[in-house]
Design an enzyme around this catalytic site. Structure first.
Site, PDB file in Angstrom:
ATOM      1  N   ARG A  66       0.831  -1.205   0.000  1.00 22.99           N
ATOM      2  CA  ARG A  66       0.000   0.000   0.000  1.00 22.99           C
ATOM      3  C   ARG A  66       0.871   1.264   0.000  1.00 22.99           C
ATOM      4  O   ARG A  66       0.579   2.245  -0.676  1.00 22.99           O
ATOM      5  CB  ARG A  66      -0.883  -0.035   1.259  1.00 22.99           C
ATOM      6  CG  ARG A  66      -1.879   1.049   1.268  1.00 22.99           C
ATOM      7  CD  ARG A  66      -2.743   1.063   2.510  1.00 22.99           C
ATOM      8  NE  ARG A  66      -3.693   2.141   2.329  1.00 22.99           N
ATOM      9  CZ  ARG A  66      -4.966   1.994   2.018  1.00 22.99           C
ATOM     10  NH1 ARG A  66      -5.488   0.809   1.917  1.00 22.99           N
ATOM     11  NH2 ARG A  66      -5.737   3.032   1.817  1.00 22.99           N
ATOM     12  N   MET A  93     -11.958   6.229  -3.642  1.00 22.29           N
ATOM     13  CA  MET A  93     -12.464   5.309  -2.633  1.00 22.29           C
ATOM     14  C   MET A  93     -11.407   4.751  -1.672  1.00 22.29           C
ATOM     15  O   MET A  93     -11.643   3.742  -1.015  1.00 22.29           O
ATOM     16  CB  MET A  93     -13.204   4.142  -3.318  1.00 22.29           C
ATOM     17  CG  MET A  93     -14.411   4.586  -4.133  1.00 22.29           C
ATOM     18  SD  MET A  93     -15.569   5.647  -3.219  1.00 22.29           S
ATOM     19  CE  MET A  93     -16.350   4.415  -2.191  1.00 22.29           C
ATOM     20  N   ARG A  94     -10.251   5.391  -1.596  1.00 26.16           N
ATOM     21  CA  ARG A  94      -9.217   4.922  -0.664  1.00 26.16           C
ATOM     22  C   ARG A  94      -8.885   6.010   0.352  1.00 26.16           C
ATOM     23  O   ARG A  94      -8.932   7.195   0.032  1.00 26.16           O
ATOM     24  CB  ARG A  94      -7.926   4.587  -1.415  1.00 26.16           C
ATOM     25  CG  ARG A  94      -8.097   3.604  -2.533  1.00 26.16           C
ATOM     26  CD  ARG A  94      -7.737   2.234  -2.074  1.00 26.16           C
ATOM     27  NE  ARG A  94      -7.742   1.307  -3.200  1.00 26.16           N
ATOM     28  CZ  ARG A  94      -7.883   0.011  -3.065  1.00 26.16           C
ATOM     29  NH1 ARG A  94      -8.016  -0.536  -1.873  1.00 26.16           N
ATOM     30  NH2 ARG A  94      -7.878  -0.781  -4.114  1.00 26.16           N
ATOM     31  N   ILE A  95      -8.487   5.534   1.537  1.00 25.81           N
ATOM     32  CA  ILE A  95      -8.010   6.461   2.562  1.00 25.81           C
ATOM     33  C   ILE A  95      -6.540   6.772   2.279  1.00 25.81           C
ATOM     34  O   ILE A  95      -5.770   5.867   1.956  1.00 25.81           O
ATOM     35  CB  ILE A  95      -8.115   5.801   3.970  1.00 25.81           C
ATOM     36  CG1 ILE A  95      -9.518   5.255   4.210  1.00 25.81           C
ATOM     37  CG2 ILE A  95      -7.628   6.740   5.058  1.00 25.81           C
ATOM     38  CD1 ILE A  95     -10.471   6.195   4.870  1.00 25.81           C
ATOM     39  N   LEU A  96      -6.178   8.039   2.405  1.00 23.73           N
ATOM     40  CA  LEU A  96      -4.778   8.428   2.167  1.00 23.73           C
ATOM     41  C   LEU A  96      -4.081   8.702   3.503  1.00 23.73           C
ATOM     42  O   LEU A  96      -4.687   9.217   4.438  1.00 23.73           O
ATOM     43  CB  LEU A  96      -4.750   9.674   1.283  1.00 23.73           C
ATOM     44  CG  LEU A  96      -5.328   9.436  -0.118  1.00 23.73           C
ATOM     45  CD1 LEU A  96      -5.540  10.750  -0.849  1.00 23.73           C
ATOM     46  CD2 LEU A  96      -4.434   8.499  -0.927  1.00 23.73           C
ATOM     47  N   HIS A 112     -18.293  14.266   0.266  1.00 24.34           N
ATOM     48  CA  HIS A 112     -18.910  13.110   0.927  1.00 24.34           C
ATOM     49  C   HIS A 112     -20.430  13.287   0.955  1.00 24.34           C
ATOM     50  O   HIS A 112     -20.922  14.394   1.260  1.00 24.34           O
ATOM     51  CB  HIS A 112     -18.364  12.994   2.360  1.00 24.34           C
ATOM     52  CG  HIS A 112     -18.926  11.828   3.101  1.00 24.34           C
ATOM     53  ND1 HIS A 112     -18.480  10.537   2.878  1.00 24.34           N
ATOM     54  CD2 HIS A 112     -19.917  11.734   4.014  1.00 24.34           C
ATOM     55  CE1 HIS A 112     -19.178   9.710   3.643  1.00 24.34           C
ATOM     56  NE2 HIS A 112     -20.061  10.406   4.343  1.00 24.34           N
ATOM     57  N   ASP A 144      -8.081  14.729   6.452  1.00 23.27           N
ATOM     58  CA  ASP A 144      -7.040  14.489   7.461  1.00 23.27           C
ATOM     59  C   ASP A 144      -6.832  12.979   7.558  1.00 23.27           C
ATOM     60  O   ASP A 144      -7.318  12.237   6.706  1.00 23.27           O
ATOM     61  CB  ASP A 144      -7.398  15.158   8.805  1.00 23.27           C
ATOM     62  CG  ASP A 144      -8.596  14.518   9.476  1.00 23.27           C
ATOM     63  OD1 ASP A 144      -9.093  13.479   8.977  1.00 23.27           O
ATOM     64  OD2 ASP A 144      -9.044  15.049  10.506  1.00 23.27           O
ATOM     65  N   ASP A 148     -13.195  10.754   6.655  1.00 20.87           N
ATOM     66  CA  ASP A 148     -14.213  11.817   6.543  1.00 20.87           C
ATOM     67  C   ASP A 148     -14.302  12.681   7.814  1.00 20.87           C
ATOM     68  O   ASP A 148     -15.389  13.123   8.201  1.00 20.87           O
ATOM     69  CB  ASP A 148     -15.593  11.211   6.216  1.00 20.87           C
ATOM     70  CG  ASP A 148     -15.578  10.400   4.931  1.00 20.87           C
ATOM     71  OD1 ASP A 148     -14.896  10.819   3.985  1.00 20.87           O
ATOM     72  OD2 ASP A 148     -16.242   9.356   4.873  1.00 20.87           O
TER      73      ASP A 148
HETATM   74  C1  GRF Z   1     -20.195  10.693  -4.518  1.00 14.45           C
HETATM   75  O1  GRF Z   1     -21.414  10.444  -3.869  1.00 14.45           O
HETATM   76  C2  GRF Z   1     -19.183  11.251  -3.546  1.00 14.45           C
HETATM   77  O2  GRF Z   1     -19.747  12.056  -2.565  1.00 14.45           O
HETATM   78  C3  GRF Z   1     -18.634   9.989  -2.921  1.00 14.45           C
HETATM   79  O3  GRF Z   1     -18.558   9.067  -3.993  1.00 14.45           O
HETATM   80  C4  GRF Z   1     -19.534   9.398  -4.978  1.00 14.45           C
HETATM   81  C5  GRF Z   1     -18.797   9.573  -6.267  1.00 14.45           C
HETATM   82  O4  GRF Z   1     -19.663   9.804  -7.353  1.00 14.45           O
HETATM   83  N1  GRF Z   1     -17.377  10.249  -2.263  1.00 14.45           N
HETATM   84  P1  GRF Z   1     -19.068  10.223  -8.757  1.00 14.45           P
HETATM   85  O5  GRF Z   1     -17.971   9.219  -9.104  1.00 14.45           O
HETATM   86  O6  GRF Z   1     -18.533  11.618  -8.645  1.00 14.45           O
HETATM   87  O7  GRF Z   1     -20.221  10.126  -9.727  1.00 14.45           O
END
Ligand code: GRF
Length: 198
Positions: A66, A93-96, A112, A144, A148
């Site tokens: 990772r 979709m990953r935590i940094l 979010h 951070d 979220d």
């Molecule tokens: C959105 O709901 C965003 O808030 C979340 O993931 C979704 C991404 O949607 N973090 P998209 O790929 O921008 O259509």
């Protein structure tokens, strides 16, 4: 001098599209230096290519750890021209880790689909429905080391309707996400231009 953005994505990229459209029609005075994605075949990559924005693909499965993936990700962002002033996580979709955040001076923001601090993490819209809240919404916040948890920059409220299911609520929140993200970025861009007047 215009604010330079890197947009990090993992999926369909509708938030990216909102930013691309806002730049294209002059509502957002910024440069999108590039889009960096961690998933092969993500629709977001097609959206970027169609808009003529450079893309890079940095998938975790292509790295031994990772940590090495994250260094490669940061390298890819840093290599963009112009060098990004702000990193925007738009459905990434990953935590940094703090190491990544530090490389960009903490100038990393995320969108979010809930009114944080309520319902962080995955399936925020389902969490809101399960909890029975009457209002949900979306949040743009600094990233951070938590999930979220960073300082909130902007929010939009979306009422939860009696007949809502995950799809209908998500769709109405998404419309607000697109507007909120462009609004927040416009604020960043205006401050940037003010601070970097020639
Ligand atoms: C959105 O709901 C965003 O808030 C979340 O993931 C979704 C991404 O949607 N973090 P998209 O790929 O921008 O259509």
């Amino acid at each position: 001098m215009k604010l330079a953005l890197a947009v990090l994505v993992s999926g369909r990229g509708t938030n990216l599209q909102a930013v691309l459209d806002a730049v294209a029609d002059g509502r957002l005075s910024a440069v999108i230096s590039g889009v960096v994605c961690d998933r092969r075949g993500a629709l977001a990559l097609e959206r970027a290519a169609k808009a003529g924005v450079p893309t890079a693909l940095v998938c975790m499965e292509d790295y031994p750890s990772r940590k090495e993936w994250e260094v490669a990700l940061a390298d890819a962002v840093e290599a963009l021209e112009p060098r990004p002033d702000l990193v925007v996580l738009a459905g990434f979709m990953r935590i940094l880790s703090p190491a990544f955040l530090e490389r960009f001076g903490g100038q990393v923001i995320n969108i979010h689909p809930s009114l944080l601090p309520a319902f962080p993490g995955l399936d925020a819209q389902k969490q809101a429905l399960d909890r029975g809240v009457k209002f949900s919404g979306c949040t743009v916040h600094y990233v951070d080391a938590g999930c979220d948890t960073g300082p909130i920059i902007g929010q939009r409220v979306v009422p939860v309707l009696p007949d809502d299911d995950v799809d209908s609520l998500s769709e109405r929140i998404l419309e607000q996400e697109h507007e909120l993200l462009v609004e927040v970025l416009s604020g960043f861009a205006a401050r940037w231009e003010e601070e970097h007047k020639e």
